[in-house]
Design a protein around this motif. Structure first.
Motif, PDB file in Angstrom:
ATOM      1  N   VAL A 372       0.833  -1.205   0.000  1.00 39.85           N
ATOM      2  CA  VAL A 372       0.000   0.000   0.000  1.00 39.85           C
ATOM      3  C   VAL A 372       0.865   1.251   0.000  1.00 39.85           C
ATOM      4  N   GLU A 376       0.769   4.225  -2.873  1.00 42.72           N
ATOM      5  CA  GLU A 376       0.492   5.628  -2.539  1.00 42.72           C
ATOM      6  C   GLU A 376       1.696   6.532  -2.750  1.00 42.72           C
ATOM      7  N   SER A 377       2.881   5.951  -2.998  1.00 43.06           N
ATOM      8  CA  SER A 377       4.077   6.770  -3.208  1.00 43.06           C
ATOM      9  C   SER A 377       4.073   7.350  -4.631  1.00 43.06           C
ATOM     10  N   LYS A 378       4.911   8.377  -4.837  1.00 38.71           N
ATOM     11  CA  LYS A 378       4.951   9.059  -6.128  1.00 38.71           C
ATOM     12  C   LYS A 378       6.286   8.873  -6.850  1.00 38.71           C
ATOM     13  N   ILE A 418      -8.722   0.863  -3.149  1.00 32.56           N
ATOM     14  CA  ILE A 418      -7.504   1.679  -3.184  1.00 32.56           C
ATOM     15  C   ILE A 418      -7.476   2.546  -4.441  1.00 32.56           C
ATOM     16  N   ASN A 419      -8.035   2.007  -5.534  1.00 29.13           N
ATOM     17  CA  ASN A 419      -8.017   2.743  -6.796  1.00 29.13           C
ATOM     18  C   ASN A 419      -8.859   4.011  -6.734  1.00 29.13           C
ATOM     19  N   ASP A 421      -8.812   6.207  -4.296  1.00 32.05           N
ATOM     20  CA  ASP A 421      -7.919   7.262  -3.826  1.00 32.05           C
ATOM     21  C   ASP A 421      -6.667   7.386  -4.696  1.00 32.05           C
ATOM     22  N   VAL A 422      -6.258   6.283  -5.304  1.00 30.83           N
ATOM     23  CA  VAL A 422      -5.054   6.286  -6.149  1.00 30.83           C
ATOM     24  C   VAL A 422      -5.474   5.840  -7.547  1.00 30.83           C
ATOM     25  N   ALA A 425      -3.527   2.983  -9.402  1.00 34.45           N
ATOM     26  CA  ALA A 425      -3.199   1.853  -8.524  1.00 34.45           C
ATOM     27  C   ALA A 425      -3.066   0.549  -9.301  1.00 34.45           C
TER      28      ALA A 425
END
Length: 472
Positions: A372, A376-378, A418-419, A421-422, A425
């Motif tokens: 996770v 969430e990292s860039k 999760i997708n 918010d991201v 993902a």
């Protein structure tokens, strides 16, 4: 057998009325004349046609008498008579040795049911019938062996006191078993059954020395054990003698556990906090210490006690065992561990911290949180560092194959949420799963289970059937 002498009148004699011996007529007196058409004269005696049945009856009686004389050991197995009077041979022959008959304790008549004599109450070494209750024996004062002093005797089971040689062999398994179940009452009961004697004060020092080589959760259990044994099994003087012994043995303990001075100092601080040791215990050593290890130990205990006045909780300084911690607390500690690893890049420290959590059954949560964090990292830094960490943990077998698989499957199940918010993902997860397979972290079957969302879209309305794959 008497028969009328007149030839015209004859009597019918049945075979059943005959005795074992057949009586013939008296030759001196002219004999008896038996007139019957079925009678024949053989050797001067008149015999009827029923003499054959009489001979057969005699043979049967003689055979039966012979069988009754056989040993009861072979009764039912030896010769027997059939319904027609023939002798039937058994599978085993009758014993011929007279000694075997004399030593045979079974019934001679062959009527035994196979039950023990006297219902099992007889025989050598037998005290009586099972279930039989004996009444108290009345002492006979006229008995020559009567002793009046024995009337007031009280018999008790005496447990010999443990000596120094057997103490460690007896108490060490009790403490090690306590590290598994964590029940202090059971330890107290087992110690109460032992006659510790002068070795009572050695129990705390033995428990602490075993905890120094164990895990942090075992040290916490040891501190609780000392607190629960105080008052019921161990006294205040026993505790002080035990910690005095630990301070004297510090040079030897350091050889096996380099951090023994700091750990023993924490045990002393915890004991003072639990009111097992007096607050003046540390002050009693001021100006009397020559050993450097003892100074470090007492300084560590004094610092912790001062910090406790400022709000530090010494009662949980060792932490709780993995199975006793709340799940929310474990998740927070795993997230902090991952963040510290991303900043430092020390995989060995992260491996040690994960092992100290003592939750091998919950390592799938660590895998889940790590993936996770990647989603969430860039940047590429987190992506590569997490892959490297999972590779190290997989090779060292700290995270087993089953826990690794469960962590990835949890990501597969939650990727839709999760997708939200991201947005990228799915794409990042596919790349991460492919890299994990190439590095040997997961197998092909788990890689093929990775969910993917259809990412085909039309470039423009006039392109018709021309499609373009999304690359970002």
């Amino acid at each position: 057998l008497f028969v009328d002498s007149e030839p015209s009148s004859s009597h019918v004699v049945k075979a059943d009325d005959l005795s074992d011996s057949f009586v013939s007529g008296d030759e001196d007196n002219g004999g008896l004349v038996i007139s019957n058409k079925n009678m024949n004269e053989i050797n001067g005696n008149w015999l009827s046609s029923s003499s054959n049945s009489i001979s057969e009856a005699r043979l049967k009686a003689k055979a039966k008498r012979r069988l009754r004389k056989n040993s009861s050991r072979d009764s039912g197995r030896g010769d027997s008579l059939s319904d027609n009077g023939d002798v039937v041979r058994g599978t085993t022959a009758a014993p011929t040795s007279p000694k075997s008959k004399l030593l045979d304790r079974k019934s001679r008549l062959g009527k035994g049911r196979g039950l023990p004599k006297k219902g099992g109450a007889g025989g050598k070494g037998v005290w009586g019938r099972s279930g039989e209750v004996y009444e108290p024996v009345v002492v006979d004062e006229k008995d020559p062996n009567y002793d009046e002093a024995q009337e007031n005797c009280v018999y008790e089971t005496v447990v010999p006191p443990l000596d120094e040689r057997h103490f460690e062999k007896t108490v060490t398994p009790i403490v090690q078993e306590y590290f598994e179940h964590g029940d202090t009452n059971e330890v107290a009961e087992q110690l109460a059954e032992l006659n510790l004697g002068s070795m009572r004060s050695a129990v705390p020092s033995l428990a602490v020395s075993l905890a120094l080589e164990a895990k942090a959760s075992h040290r916490e259990l040891t501190s609780r054990l000392l607190a629960d044994l105080y008052g019921s099994v161990l006294s205040h003087s026993d505790m002080e003698k035990s910690f005095d012994k630990l301070l004297q043995e510090l040079p030897d303990l350091v050889l096996d556990t380099p951090g023994a001075p700091q750990l023993v100092g924490q045990f002393i601080a915890r004991a003072v906090s639990d009111q097992i040791l007096s607050k003046s215990y540390i002050d009693g050593y001021k100006g009397k210490v020559d050993c450097e290890y003892v100074r470090v130990t007492l300084d560590r205990a004094a610092v912790l006690l001062k910090m406790s006045m400022g709000g530090l909780r010494i009662d949980n300084q060792w932490g709780a065992g993995g199975g006793q911690r709340p799940v929310i607390q474990l998740i927070k500690e795993m997230n902090l561990l991952l963040k510290e690893y991303i900043l430092s890049g020390d995989s060995k420290e992260a491996e040690r911290c994960l092992r100290d959590l003592e939750v091998p059954h919950f390592h799938h949560e660590f895998v889940y949180e790590a993936v996770v964090m990647v989603l969430e990292s860039k940047g590429e830094k987190t992506f590569k560092m997490v892959l490297q960490l999972l590779k190290c943990l997989s090779l060292s077998s700290i995270i087993t194959v089953d826990q690794m698989r469960r962590g990835y499957k949890r990501i597969y199940m939650d990727i839709a949420e999760i997708n939200i918010d991201v947005p990228r993902a799915y794409f990042i997860l596919e790349q991460f799963v492919d890299k994990s397979f190439n590095m040997g972290i997961i197998d092909m079957k788990l890689r093929d289970l990775c969910p993917c969302r259809g990412r085909k879209r039309f470039v423009s309305e006039g392109d018709g059937s021309v499609v373009k794959l999304e690359s970002c």
